[in-house]
Design an enzyme around this catalytic site. Sequence first.
Site, mmCIF file in Angstrom:
data_model
loop_
_atom_site.group_PDB
_atom_site.id
_atom_site.type_symbol
_atom_site.label_atom_id
_atom_site.label_comp_id
_atom_site.label_asym_id
_atom_site.label_seq_id
_atom_site.Cartn_x
_atom_site.Cartn_y
_atom_site.Cartn_z
ATOM 1 N N HIS A 192 -7.704 -5.837 0.355
ATOM 2 C CA HIS A 192 -6.514 -5.001 0.456
ATOM 3 C C HIS A 192 -5.437 -5.644 1.328
ATOM 4 O O HIS A 192 -4.246 -5.431 1.110
ATOM 5 C CB HIS A 192 -6.907 -3.636 1.034
ATOM 6 C CG HIS A 192 -5.852 -2.593 0.904
ATOM 7 N ND1 HIS A 192 -5.440 -2.088 -0.314
ATOM 8 C CD2 HIS A 192 -5.105 -1.945 1.838
ATOM 9 C CE1 HIS A 192 -4.497 -1.189 -0.134
ATOM 10 N NE2 HIS A 192 -4.265 -1.078 1.166
ATOM 11 N N SER B 221 0.842 -1.186 0.000
ATOM 12 C CA SER B 221 0.000 0.000 0.000
ATOM 13 C C SER B 221 0.889 1.253 0.000
ATOM 14 O O SER B 221 1.690 1.409 -0.918
ATOM 15 C CB SER B 221 -0.952 -0.052 1.197
ATOM 16 O OG SER B 221 -2.028 0.839 1.034
#
Length: 266
Positions: free
Chosen positions: A238, A104
């Site tokens: 995610h 990320s």
Amino acid sequence: MNVGAHRIAPSANVSPDGWLRRYPATAGVRRRLLVLPHAGGSASFFHAWGTAFDSGTEVLVARYPGRHDRLGDPCITTMEELADRVTEAILPFHDVPLSLFGHSMGASLAHEVALRLGHRHGRHPAALHVSSRRPPHRLTPRALHEQGDEALIAEMRRLGGTDEAVLRDPDLREIVLPAIRADFTIVGTYGPRAADPVGCPVYAYIGDEDPGASVEDMSAWSDVASGGFQLDVLPGGHFYLVDQHEPLVRSVLARLHSADDGSRRP
């Protein structure tokens, strides 16, 4: 298959400057992997990675200021400063092939560190591994850092990966929110920018249900790759890397070994 079953767990230690948690190789270091956590994340999130690789791999995990035992250190709010500090911290560890893995926000940071190593120090990484983050030229920053605490908490819940008990407890939230807001300030003020090549192969990873990036987005990391590109799509959102820990580590380890032999092929 447990990819780390044959490795005796080393004792983690911290680099003298405090920026890196170090999991030493147990049979002579042949390669290093620097892991760069996500926004709101910390080195402890990647503790299992310290013993997940083979005996010749040393794992280094960045310790961002403003959290855990760096709680008293001022948070950093720009990508430029964070990348500068991490780059300086990793320079003494570049005597063997060094690969970077960022998840990320950490993926953007890994790209910036790779550029600094090459442009400023003439030391290209062996490989850049990026996870769950759009490449620099496809970023669309959101100004969440300018909103209230509830907006930040809602985004953390949307992405997952944070202990719900921490988000619910007012006292714990007061402790963790400054670092979360600092990281979202970095994310919200970074990009888009040029797709600068990194001088090494690039390997991208994403969960097939990630709400923050798409397979198409991750494919565009090929624009910064030098010497090969490959994308792995794994089940999950995610934070697919929690449930898909062993497949992901196995893939990263194979590519670390590929860098050893100089093949530079995905």
